[in-house]
Design a protein around this motif. Structure first.
Motif, PDB file in Angstrom:
ATOM      1  N   PHE A   1     -21.356  20.514  -2.655  1.00 36.53           N
ATOM      2  CA  PHE A   1     -20.780  19.280  -3.195  1.00 36.53           C
ATOM      3  C   PHE A   1     -21.742  18.107  -3.021  1.00 36.53           C
ATOM      4  CE2 PHE A   1     -18.255  15.397  -2.664  1.00 36.53           C
ATOM      5  CZ  PHE A   1     -17.555  15.384  -3.855  1.00 36.53           C
ATOM      6  N   SER A   2     -22.394  18.043  -1.875  1.00 39.06           N
ATOM      7  CA  SER A   2     -23.301  16.917  -1.597  1.00 39.06           C
ATOM      8  C   SER A   2     -24.534  16.937  -2.498  1.00 39.06           C
ATOM      9  CB  SER A   2     -23.726  16.913  -0.131  1.00 39.06           C
ATOM     10  OG  SER A   2     -24.588  17.997   0.137  1.00 39.06           O
ATOM     11  N   ALA A   3     -24.863  18.081  -3.054  1.00 42.66           N
ATOM     12  CA  ALA A   3     -26.034  18.181  -3.928  1.00 42.66           C
ATOM     13  C   ALA A   3     -25.726  17.751  -5.359  1.00 42.66           C
ATOM     14  CB  ALA A   3     -26.556  19.617  -3.934  1.00 42.66           C
ATOM     15  N   GLY A   4     -24.457  17.499  -5.649  1.00 46.75           N
ATOM     16  CA  GLY A   4     -24.070  17.124  -7.008  1.00 46.75           C
ATOM     17  C   GLY A   4     -24.404  15.678  -7.332  1.00 46.75           C
ATOM     18  N   PRO A   5     -24.482  15.370  -8.622  1.00 43.15           N
ATOM     19  CA  PRO A   5     -24.826  14.015  -9.049  1.00 43.15           C
ATOM     20  C   PRO A   5     -23.694  13.011  -8.845  1.00 43.15           C
ATOM     21  CG  PRO A   5     -24.349  15.384 -10.955  1.00 43.15           C
ATOM     22  CD  PRO A   5     -24.323  16.283  -9.747  1.00 43.15           C
ATOM     23  N   TRP A   6     -22.511  13.460  -8.501  1.00 43.31           N
ATOM     24  CA  TRP A   6     -21.358  12.582  -8.356  1.00 43.31           C
ATOM     25  C   TRP A   6     -21.280  11.915  -6.991  1.00 43.31           C
ATOM     26  CZ3 TRP A   6     -20.957  17.643 -10.107  1.00 43.31           C
ATOM     27  CH2 TRP A   6     -20.868  18.610  -9.099  1.00 43.31           C
ATOM     28  N   VAL A   7     -22.138  12.291  -6.064  1.00 46.09           N
ATOM     29  CA  VAL A   7     -22.126  11.696  -4.725  1.00 46.09           C
ATOM     30  C   VAL A   7     -23.295  10.729  -4.614  1.00 46.09           C
ATOM     31  CG1 VAL A   7     -22.175  12.196  -2.251  1.00 46.09           C
ATOM     32  CG2 VAL A   7     -21.155  13.833  -3.814  1.00 46.09           C
ATOM     33  N   GLU A   8     -23.002   9.543  -4.105  1.00 48.28           N
ATOM     34  CA  GLU A   8     -24.080   8.571  -3.938  1.00 48.28           C
ATOM     35  C   GLU A   8     -25.073   9.093  -2.906  1.00 48.28           C
ATOM     36  OE1 GLU A   8     -22.390   5.504  -0.613  1.00 48.28           O
ATOM     37  OE2 GLU A   8     -21.837   5.100  -2.686  1.00 48.28           O
ATOM     38  N   PRO A   9     -26.345   8.713  -3.000  1.00 51.09           N
ATOM     39  CA  PRO A   9     -27.396   9.300  -2.158  1.00 51.09           C
ATOM     40  C   PRO A   9     -27.145   9.189  -0.655  1.00 51.09           C
ATOM     41  CG  PRO A   9     -28.373   8.056  -3.949  1.00 51.09           C
ATOM     42  CD  PRO A   9     -26.898   7.812  -4.019  1.00 51.09           C
ATOM     43  N   ALA A  10     -26.684   8.040  -0.184  1.00 49.22           N
ATOM     44  CA  ALA A  10     -26.456   7.892   1.264  1.00 49.22           C
ATOM     45  C   ALA A  10     -25.353   8.834   1.737  1.00 49.22           C
ATOM     46  CB  ALA A  10     -26.103   6.442   1.595  1.00 49.22           C
ATOM     47  N   SER A  11     -24.282   8.927   0.971  1.00 43.17           N
ATOM     48  CA  SER A  11     -23.187   9.834   1.325  1.00 43.17           C
ATOM     49  C   SER A  11     -23.629  11.288   1.228  1.00 43.17           C
ATOM     50  CB  SER A  11     -21.991   9.606   0.402  1.00 43.17           C
ATOM     51  OG  SER A  11     -21.480   8.309   0.571  1.00 43.17           O
ATOM     52  N   ALA A  12     -24.472  11.590   0.251  1.00 46.40           N
ATOM     53  CA  ALA A  12     -24.973  12.957   0.094  1.00 46.40           C
ATOM     54  C   ALA A  12     -25.779  13.381   1.312  1.00 46.40           C
ATOM     55  CB  ALA A  12     -25.813  13.070  -1.175  1.00 46.40           C
ATOM     56  N   VAL A  13     -26.601  12.464   1.826  1.00 44.03           N
ATOM     57  CA  VAL A  13     -27.406  12.777   3.013  1.00 44.03           C
ATOM     58  C   VAL A  13     -26.499  13.000   4.221  1.00 44.03           C
ATOM     59  CG1 VAL A  13     -29.080  11.818   4.639  1.00 44.03           C
ATOM     60  CG2 VAL A  13     -29.488  11.637   2.186  1.00 44.03           C
ATOM     61  N   LEU A  14     -25.497  12.136   4.396  1.00 45.03           N
ATOM     62  CA  LEU A  14     -24.568  12.295   5.521  1.00 45.03           C
ATOM     63  C   LEU A  14     -23.832  13.634   5.450  1.00 45.03           C
ATOM     64  CD1 LEU A  14     -22.974   8.740   5.753  1.00 45.03           C
ATOM     65  CD2 LEU A  14     -24.496   9.817   7.410  1.00 45.03           C
ATOM     66  N   LEU A  15     -23.321  13.959   4.269  1.00 46.74           N
ATOM     67  CA  LEU A  15     -22.594  15.223   4.105  1.00 46.74           C
ATOM     68  C   LEU A  15     -23.502  16.429   4.334  1.00 46.74           C
ATOM     69  CD1 LEU A  15     -20.345  14.504   0.992  1.00 46.74           C
ATOM     70  CD2 LEU A  15     -19.586  14.910   3.335  1.00 46.74           C
ATOM     71  N   ALA A  16     -24.698  16.377   3.751  1.00 38.51           N
ATOM     72  CA  ALA A  16     -25.621  17.514   3.892  1.00 38.51           C
ATOM     73  C   ALA A  16     -26.044  17.701   5.344  1.00 38.51           C
ATOM     74  CB  ALA A  16     -26.840  17.313   2.993  1.00 38.51           C
ATOM     75  N   ASP A  17     -26.303  16.603   6.047  1.00 42.01           N
ATOM     76  CA  ASP A  17     -26.695  16.708   7.463  1.00 42.01           C
ATOM     77  C   ASP A  17     -25.564  17.275   8.315  1.00 42.01           C
ATOM     78  OD1 ASP A  17     -29.233  15.775   6.984  1.00 42.01           O
ATOM     79  OD2 ASP A  17     -28.853  13.736   7.705  1.00 42.01           O
ATOM     80  N   ALA A  18     -24.351  16.779   8.100  1.00 39.27           N
ATOM     81  CA  ALA A  18     -23.214  17.263   8.887  1.00 39.27           C
ATOM     82  C   ALA A  18     -22.930  18.730   8.578  1.00 39.27           C
ATOM     83  CB  ALA A  18     -21.985  16.412   8.603  1.00 39.27           C
ATOM     84  N   ALA A  19     -22.996  19.109   7.304  1.00 39.22           N
ATOM     85  CA  ALA A  19     -22.757  20.509   6.932  1.00 39.22           C
ATOM     86  C   ALA A  19     -23.865  21.412   7.471  1.00 39.22           C
ATOM     87  CB  ALA A  19     -22.648  20.646   5.422  1.00 39.22           C
ATOM     88  N   GLY A  20     -25.102  20.940   7.417  1.00 43.43           N
ATOM     89  CA  GLY A  20     -26.217  21.723   7.958  1.00 43.43           C
ATOM     90  C   GLY A  20     -26.097  21.925   9.458  1.00 43.43           C
ATOM     91  N   ALA A  21     -25.700  20.871  10.165  1.00 41.66           N
ATOM     92  CA  ALA A  21     -25.516  21.001  11.622  1.00 41.66           C
ATOM     93  C   ALA A  21     -24.399  21.990  11.943  1.00 41.66           C
ATOM     94  CB  ALA A  21     -25.216  19.640  12.231  1.00 41.66           C
ATOM     95  N   ALA A  22     -23.328  21.945  11.161  1.00 45.25           N
ATOM     96  CA  ALA A  22     -22.218  22.878  11.389  1.00 45.25           C
ATOM     97  C   ALA A  22     -22.649  24.318  11.110  1.00 45.25           C
ATOM     98  CB  ALA A  22     -21.026  22.497  10.506  1.00 45.25           C
ATOM     99  N   ARG A  23     -23.418  24.513  10.060  1.00 44.51           N
ATOM    100  CA  ARG A  23     -23.900  25.868   9.749  1.00 44.51           C
ATOM    101  C   ARG A  23     -24.844  26.383  10.828  1.00 44.51           C
ATOM    102  NH1 ARG A  23     -25.051  26.773   3.404  1.00 44.51           N
ATOM    103  NH2 ARG A  23     -24.506  28.895   3.926  1.00 44.51           N
ATOM    104  N   ARG A  24     -25.738  25.529  11.291  1.00 41.62           N
ATOM    105  CA  ARG A  24     -26.673  25.940  12.345  1.00 41.62           C
ATOM    106  C   ARG A  24     -25.921  26.278  13.625  1.00 41.62           C
ATOM    107  NH1 ARG A  24     -29.492  21.897   9.917  1.00 41.62           N
ATOM    108  NH2 ARG A  24     -28.894  20.347  11.492  1.00 41.62           N
ATOM    109  N   ALA A  25     -24.915  25.492  13.957  1.00 40.57           N
ATOM    110  CA  ALA A  25     -24.130  25.759  15.169  1.00 40.57           C
ATOM    111  C   ALA A  25     -23.400  27.094  15.059  1.00 40.57           C
ATOM    112  CB  ALA A  25     -23.140  24.634  15.424  1.00 40.57           C
TER     113      ALA A  25
END
Length: 186
Positions: free
Chosen positions: A57-81
């Motif tokens: 979802f965060s990679a889609g064009p419908w999310v503003e860039p700052a929110s996309a980075v926040l979502l991607a970072d949080a999702a990546g941290a959760a996946r790594r954990a």
């Protein structure tokens, strides 16, 4: 002689009844541990799915860039954990951070109207968040029942649980986002 035979038969009956009860209790404990493993597998799958859906979802064009980075970072941290076999506390923290980030980003007014092309992805994020909530409840319910069964005196004295570790609750902030204007606000 008849009295002795009656006492022996009564003693044998008591041993058989106690054996059946202990066997039933051990079987129940085994079923509870199996239920617990199944509930954990479902929770782990729901958490992994939520992280993957949020990254998509965060990679889609419908999310503003700052929110996309926040979502991607949080999702990546959760996946790594989850992938790295991190300790329970580390994974709980990462998953809670993802939930809070999801709420912060997705509960913005007008988000549903702002992403007309992303309605399907938004619904998928909502569904994944709801599955996490349900899976965690089922897991914690299984933990509570297993811990209750293992706290019985007979189970402790006869060590019917063997060397299995005492199951732990999985406590995270899993409140799903309430997306204004979405189709199925949770």
């Amino acid at each position: 002689m008849a009295v002795w035979a009656a006492w022996a038969a009564l003693g044998l009956l008591a041993v058989v009844l106690v054996s059946f009860y202990v066997s039933w209790r051990a079987g129940r404990l085994d079923r509870l541990h199996t239920r617990l493993e199944t509930a954990w597998a479902a929770l782990d799958a729901a958490l992994s799915r939520r992280a993957a859906v949020v990254q998509e979802f965060s990679a889609g064009p419908w999310v503003e860039p700052a929110s996309a980075v926040l979502l991607a970072d949080a999702a990546g941290a959760a996946r790594r954990a989850g992938d790295a076999g991190a300790s329970g506390a580390e994974r709980e923290l990462a998953e809670s951070d993802l939930s809070r980030t999801l709420r912060a980003v997705l509960e913005e007014p007008g988000l549903a109207a702002a992403c007309p092309g992303g309605q399907a992805a938004l619904r998928e994020v909502e569904a994944a968040a709801k599955r996490v909530l349900l899976a965690r409840r089922f897991h914690n319910d299984a933990v509570a029942h297993t811990r209750q069964a293992r706290s019985r005196r007979l189970v402790r004295v006869l060590r019917l649980a063997g060397g299995a570790p005492l199951p732990e609750f999985f406590e995270i902030d899993d409140e799903p986002p309430r997306i204004p204007g979405s189709f199925g606000a949770l």
